[in-house]
Design a protein around this motif. Structure first.
Motif, PDB file in Angstrom:
ATOM      1  N   ALA A 231      -4.418   3.042   2.038  1.00  0.00           N
ATOM      2  CA  ALA A 231      -4.646   3.559   3.301  1.00  0.00           C
ATOM      3  C   ALA A 231      -3.660   4.185   4.603  1.00  0.00           C
ATOM      4  O   ALA A 231      -2.836   4.517   4.756  1.00  0.00           O
ATOM      5  N   SER A 233      -0.742   2.782   2.939  1.00  0.00           N
ATOM      6  CA  SER A 233       0.564   3.779   2.461  1.00  0.00           C
ATOM      7  C   SER A 233      -0.640   4.727   2.337  1.00  0.00           C
ATOM      8  O   SER A 233       0.816   6.518   2.218  1.00  0.00           O
ATOM      9  N   VAL A 234      -0.803   6.100   2.405  1.00  0.00           N
ATOM     10  CA  VAL A 234      -0.886   7.134   2.157  1.00  0.00           C
ATOM     11  C   VAL A 234      -0.892   7.348   3.375  1.00  0.00           C
ATOM     12  O   VAL A 234      -0.427   8.498   3.103  1.00  0.00           O
ATOM     13  N   GLU A 235      -0.885   7.266   4.835  1.00  0.00           N
ATOM     14  CA  GLU A 235      -0.539   7.225   5.997  1.00  0.00           C
ATOM     15  C   GLU A 235       1.422   7.408   5.382  1.00  0.00           C
ATOM     16  O   GLU A 235       1.940   8.065   6.477  1.00  0.00           O
ATOM     17  N   ARG A 238       2.059  10.476   3.769  1.00  0.00           N
ATOM     18  CA  ARG A 238       1.771  11.686   4.563  1.00  0.00           C
ATOM     19  C   ARG A 238       2.931  11.672   5.443  1.00  0.00           C
ATOM     20  O   ARG A 238       3.484  13.053   5.404  1.00  0.00           O
TER      21      ARG A 238
END
Length: 261
Positions: A231, A233-235, A238
């Motif tokens: 999660a 890493s996704v932030e 983004r």
């Protein structure tokens, strides 16, 4: 003539999804550069301020607000190359955390594999010590069973990884079933490439975690940690486009391109 592209504080707040006060606070902390002051004293922001605030939100989700504030404040003082390296370091750090969790999972599998063979080890210990009526092994017997030197077992003892029982009169080492099991775990981890500090940390962590629920609990904690890293890493991903805009805004003269040959 007023700059029609200038943004008011309320405009920046609306576009970045922060409150007006948060925008001012983050400016004070250096997360975004200071706004230009107009003749009447009002703040005049640029689009890059909005992009920087969005980038900060993603970074805060990836590394936490304190580290994100420090990183953003540093970016404005660095060259493009240095700023890009700082951001790359965040990606590398998250990847390293993920690798550590995966190695911990591998260690748990190794430990559980050793536990599956624990009954055979106990049988071996009983066979070697049947004449003495005790479910123990001498250091020579255990070293032979593990395929290591007796000096290796003494070293593990000095490092606090395996604790044998002792015959007080001769100070001879004897290993009971828990010590035999611990020695096999250490041997498995060392054979998988773990250094002594990592083995110690894993064993200490597993002992602590097993008191709170055993291997299943350990496995659940590791999976949860991997999910959190994913999660984060996704932030970070983004925030990528906004971070790129921040880098583009840095003064080119501070990071000159090499002269053509």
């Amino acid at each position: 003539m007023p700059d029609e592209s200038a943004l008011r504080t309320v405009d920046v707040a609306r576009e970045s999804a922060y409150s007006v006060q948060q925008v001012r606070d983050l400016e004070r902390l250096g997360v975004i550069p200071a706004a230009v002051r107009s003749g009447n004293g009002y703040r005049a922001y640029a689009p890059v301020h909005v992009q920087a605030l969005r980038a900060y939100r993603g970074l805060a989700g990836a590394v936490g607000p304190v580290a994100a504030r420090q990183l953003m404040a540093d970016l404005w003082t660095r060259t493009v190359t240095e700023a890009a390296a700082s951001i790359n370091a965040v990606h590398v750090g998250l990847a390293r955390e993920g690798d550590e969790v995966l190695r911990a999972q591998q260690a748990l599998w190794a430990i559980e594999s050793e536990a599956a063979h624990h009954g055979a080890v106990e049988t071996e210990a009983a066979h070697h010590s049947a004449a003495e009526g005790a479910d123990t092994m001498t250091i020579t017997e255990l070293a032979a069973a593990l395929g290591v030197r007796t000096s290796t077992l003494r070293f593990w003892e000095r490092e606090g990884l395996v604790t044998p029982e002792r015959v007080t009169s001769l100070r001879a080492r004897r290993y009971d079933a828990p010590a035999i099991g611990a020695a096999r775990i250490v041997a498995a981890l060392r054979g998988s490439g773990y250094g002594i500090p990592a083995v110690r940390d894993i064993i200490d962590s597993l002992h602590s975690l097993q008191e709170g629920g055993g291997p299943e609990r350990v496995r659940h904690i590791l999976v949860e940690r991997l999910d959190r890293i994913g999660a984060r890493s996704v932030e970070l991903l983004r925030a990528g486009a906004d971070l790129a805009a921040v880098l583009d805004s840095l003064t080119p003269a501070r990071d000159p391109a090499p002269a053509p040959a």
